[in-house]
Structure formats: structure tokens, C-alpha cells
Design a protein around this motif. Structure first.
Motif, PDB file in Angstrom:
ATOM      1  N   ILE A 116      27.760  37.076  32.031  1.00  0.00           N
ATOM      2  CA  ILE A 116      28.659  38.109  31.504  1.00  0.00           C
ATOM      3  C   ILE A 116      28.030  39.489  31.625  1.00  0.00           C
ATOM      4  O   ILE A 116      28.699  40.451  32.015  1.00  0.00           O
ATOM      5  CB  ILE A 116      29.033  37.782  30.041  1.00  0.00           C
ATOM      6  N   GLY A 117      26.726  39.571  31.328  1.00  0.00           N
ATOM      7  CA  GLY A 117      26.027  40.855  31.438  1.00  0.00           C
ATOM      8  C   GLY A 117      26.033  41.401  32.854  1.00  0.00           C
ATOM      9  O   GLY A 117      26.103  42.618  33.066  1.00  0.00           O
ATOM     10  N   GLU A 118      25.970  40.517  33.832  1.00  0.00           N
ATOM     11  CA  GLU A 118      25.977  40.932  35.237  1.00  0.00           C
ATOM     12  C   GLU A 118      27.394  41.149  35.770  1.00  0.00           C
ATOM     13  O   GLU A 118      27.567  41.624  36.901  1.00  0.00           O
ATOM     14  CB  GLU A 118      25.275  39.869  36.090  1.00  0.00           C
ATOM     15  N   GLY A 119      28.399  40.781  34.981  1.00  0.00           N
ATOM     16  CA  GLY A 119      29.778  40.918  35.439  1.00  0.00           C
ATOM     17  C   GLY A 119      30.093  40.033  36.631  1.00  0.00           C
ATOM     18  O   GLY A 119      30.916  40.385  37.478  1.00  0.00           O
ATOM     19  N   ASP A 120      29.469  38.854  36.679  1.00  0.00           N
ATOM     20  CA  ASP A 120      29.606  37.962  37.828  1.00  0.00           C
ATOM     21  C   ASP A 120      30.771  36.993  37.593  1.00  0.00           C
ATOM     22  O   ASP A 120      30.593  35.899  37.048  1.00  0.00           O
ATOM     23  CB  ASP A 120      28.291  37.200  38.024  1.00  0.00           C
ATOM     24  N   GLN A 121      31.957  37.379  38.035  1.00  0.00           N
ATOM     25  CA  GLN A 121      33.149  36.555  37.814  1.00  0.00           C
ATOM     26  C   GLN A 121      33.056  35.214  38.538  1.00  0.00           C
ATOM     27  O   GLN A 121      33.492  34.190  38.011  1.00  0.00           O
ATOM     28  CB  GLN A 121      34.417  37.292  38.246  1.00  0.00           C
ATOM     29  N   ALA A 122      32.459  35.196  39.718  1.00  0.00           N
ATOM     30  CA  ALA A 122      32.344  33.940  40.461  1.00  0.00           C
ATOM     31  C   ALA A 122      31.475  32.941  39.697  1.00  0.00           C
ATOM     32  O   ALA A 122      31.822  31.753  39.582  1.00  0.00           O
ATOM     33  CB  ALA A 122      31.770  34.192  41.852  1.00  0.00           C
ATOM     34  N   ALA A 123      30.360  33.395  39.161  1.00  0.00           N
ATOM     35  CA  ALA A 123      29.485  32.520  38.385  1.00  0.00           C
ATOM     36  C   ALA A 123      30.177  32.090  37.095  1.00  0.00           C
ATOM     37  O   ALA A 123      30.064  30.934  36.672  1.00  0.00           O
ATOM     38  CB  ALA A 123      28.170  33.222  38.076  1.00  0.00           C
ATOM     39  N   GLY A 133      20.645  26.936  23.233  1.00  0.00           N
ATOM     40  CA  GLY A 133      19.990  28.207  23.564  1.00  0.00           C
ATOM     41  C   GLY A 133      20.039  28.501  25.056  1.00  0.00           C
ATOM     42  O   GLY A 133      20.288  29.639  25.467  1.00  0.00           O
ATOM     43  N   GLY A 134      19.826  27.465  25.871  1.00  0.00           N
ATOM     44  CA  GLY A 134      19.896  27.647  27.322  1.00  0.00           C
ATOM     45  C   GLY A 134      21.287  28.043  27.775  1.00  0.00           C
ATOM     46  O   GLY A 134      21.447  28.924  28.643  1.00  0.00           O
ATOM     47  N   ALA A 135      22.305  27.419  27.185  1.00  0.00           N
ATOM     48  CA  ALA A 135      23.685  27.756  27.545  1.00  0.00           C
ATOM     49  C   ALA A 135      24.019  29.190  27.131  1.00  0.00           C
ATOM     50  O   ALA A 135      24.671  29.928  27.878  1.00  0.00           O
ATOM     51  CB  ALA A 135      24.657  26.773  26.887  1.00  0.00           C
ATOM     52  N   VAL A 136      23.561  29.600  25.955  1.00  0.00           N
ATOM     53  CA  VAL A 136      23.791  30.975  25.490  1.00  0.00           C
ATOM     54  C   VAL A 136      23.153  31.971  26.456  1.00  0.00           C
ATOM     55  O   VAL A 136      23.787  32.952  26.876  1.00  0.00           O
ATOM     56  CB  VAL A 136      23.229  31.180  24.061  1.00  0.00           C
ATOM     57  N   GLN A 137      21.907  31.732  26.832  1.00  0.00           N
ATOM     58  CA  GLN A 137      21.211  32.659  27.731  1.00  0.00           C
ATOM     59  C   GLN A 137      21.877  32.718  29.105  1.00  0.00           C
ATOM     60  O   GLN A 137      22.045  33.796  29.679  1.00  0.00           O
ATOM     61  CB  GLN A 137      19.747  32.261  27.861  1.00  0.00           C
ATOM     62  N   GLU A 138      22.254  31.551  29.633  1.00  0.00           N
ATOM     63  CA  GLU A 138      22.878  31.516  30.955  1.00  0.00           C
ATOM     64  C   GLU A 138      24.210  32.253  30.958  1.00  0.00           C
ATOM     65  O   GLU A 138      24.480  33.077  31.841  1.00  0.00           O
ATOM     66  CB  GLU A 138      23.082  30.063  31.396  1.00  0.00           C
ATOM     67  N   LEU A 139      25.043  31.972  29.972  1.00  0.00           N
ATOM     68  CA  LEU A 139      26.356  32.615  29.919  1.00  0.00           C
ATOM     69  C   LEU A 139      26.235  34.104  29.634  1.00  0.00           C
ATOM     70  O   LEU A 139      26.956  34.918  30.220  1.00  0.00           O
ATOM     71  CB  LEU A 139      27.224  31.930  28.863  1.00  0.00           C
ATOM     72  N   ALA A 140      25.303  34.477  28.752  1.00  0.00           N
ATOM     73  CA  ALA A 140      25.096  35.898  28.461  1.00  0.00           C
ATOM     74  C   ALA A 140      24.662  36.657  29.712  1.00  0.00           C
ATOM     75  O   ALA A 140      25.111  37.788  29.958  1.00  0.00           O
ATOM     76  CB  ALA A 140      24.061  36.067  27.352  1.00  0.00           C
TER      77      ALA A 140
END
Length: 198
Positions: free
Chosen positions: A157-164, A147-154
Motif C-alpha cells: 500500500i505504501g508503494e502504491g503497487d496495485q498489481a501486488a 505481523g508478516g502479513a501486516v508488514q507485507e500489505l503495508a
């Protein structure tokens, strides 16, 4: 069974006889036992444990010997995480409202491979998979991490942060290490076989 700590303890308490915990890492639909894995947990009685190991090895099975605790720790990843992520994928697909048939003309080999794995899971008995996931003492750790990995990755992606995104990607690539090269070869082989049969 898919757990070993509690069953081995129960067997030791219930008898004075020899006890060895076993876990075949394959289901009844396999076409051959050659190369299939079985986990053995020796508990009492070396002679019978040796006999079991020899008998299985002589039939072409690959034996992994470990403690019941280490077995259950490994199953939290090998079974609980694998089945949980497959169920999340299946549940997501079912709830998106896009019929499976609509996606099939657009399928990539990798998507088709994922679909085969997921659909195979759901073609089987929920009475098998529920206890595997619900009874492992480390299931909470696995589902929380997932769940933590899903939230972090979402969020990334939602922020469009390619560096992250790249940082997370590289973190996982480092975890897999040299296994990525083997994975490319083996998955390409499977994909080629799927495309040939299509």
C-alpha cells in the motif's frame, strides 16, 4: 478451558476415572443453547464420553469430536488469531487520536459491524483473553504470521503497487474459495439487521 492437550493430560494423570475434555464455543451471554458448538476430546471411558455427547446433543448443541492436539491447533486460529486481530484493531483505534464519536456520523455498516465486535471484546475481562492467547503453544506462529502479513500489505500500500495488491487479494480470495459466496449472504443479513436497529 480453551486448551485441551495439557488439561486432558493432567486429568489423565490425576485420576483413574473417565476423562473427556470439553470446550463450549460460546460464552455465558448466549440466549439459547440451540445450535451452539461444543468440542469434545475423548480421553478415557467411552461410556461416559457417549453420555456427555448424547446429553449435549439432546439439548440442541452441536458436537465436534477431535483430539486434544487438533483442538489446540484449531484454537490457535479460531481464538488466538481472532482475538489478536481484534485487539490490534482496538489498540490502533485508541492510539490514532480520532475520537470514536467523530467517526460515527460517517460509519458504513461494515465499519459499524467491526466496531461492535471490537467493543464487545473490550467490554469483557482481560483475565479471560490473556490466557487464551498466551498459553496456546502455537501463539507465536500466529502472531508472527500476522505481523508478516501486516508488514507485507503495508509495504504494498505504501508503494502504491496495485498489481501486488491485486495478487495478495486474489491469493486470499482463492483461500476462501466458495466460502466467499456464503460470507456475502450472511454478512449482508447481519448488516441489514444492524441498519434496521439503528
Amino acid at each position: 478451558t480453551s486448551l485441551k492437550e495439557a488439561p486432558v493430560r493432567a486429568m489423565l494423570e490425576a485420576t483413574r476415572g473417565s476423562v473427556v475434555g470439553t470446550h463450549p464455543m460460546f460464552g455465558p451471554s448466549v440466549h439459547t443453547l440451540q445450535g451452539q458448538r461444543v468440542v469434545l476430546c475423548r480421553a478415557r471411558g467411552e461410556a461416559w464420553a457417549d453420555w456427555v455427547a448424547h446429553t449435549l446433543t439432546a439439548r440442541g448443541l452441536v458436537i465436534t469430536e477431535t483430539s486434544p492436539a487438533q483442538h489446540d491447533r484449531a484454537m490457535a486460529v479460531v481464538q488466538v488469531l481472532t482475538h489478536f486481530q481484534t485487539q490490534v484493531l482496538g489498540l490502533t483505534l485508541a492510539r490514532l487520536g480520532i475520537p470514536l464519536t467523530e467517526t460515527m456520523p460517517f460509519t458504513s455498516p461494515a465499519y459499524l459491524l467491526e466496531l461492535y465486535v471490537a467493543a464487545r471484546h473490550f467490554a469483557q475481562d482481560p483475565g479471560l483473553y490473556g490466557p487464551i492467547e498466551m498459553r496456546n503453544p502455537r501463539t507465536g506462529d500466529v502472531t508472527t504470521a500476522f505481523g508478516g502479513a501486516v508488514q507485507e500489505l503495508a509495504a504494498v500500500i505504501g508503494e502504491g503497487d496495485q498489481a501486488a495488491f491485486t495478487r495478495l487479494f486474489e491469493e486470499v480470495r482463492a483461500f476462501f474459495g466458495d466460502f466467499t459466496a456464503e460470507a456475502l449472504i450472511q454478512s449482508s443479513f447481519l448488516i441489514d439487521r444492524i441498519v434496521e436497529r439503528s
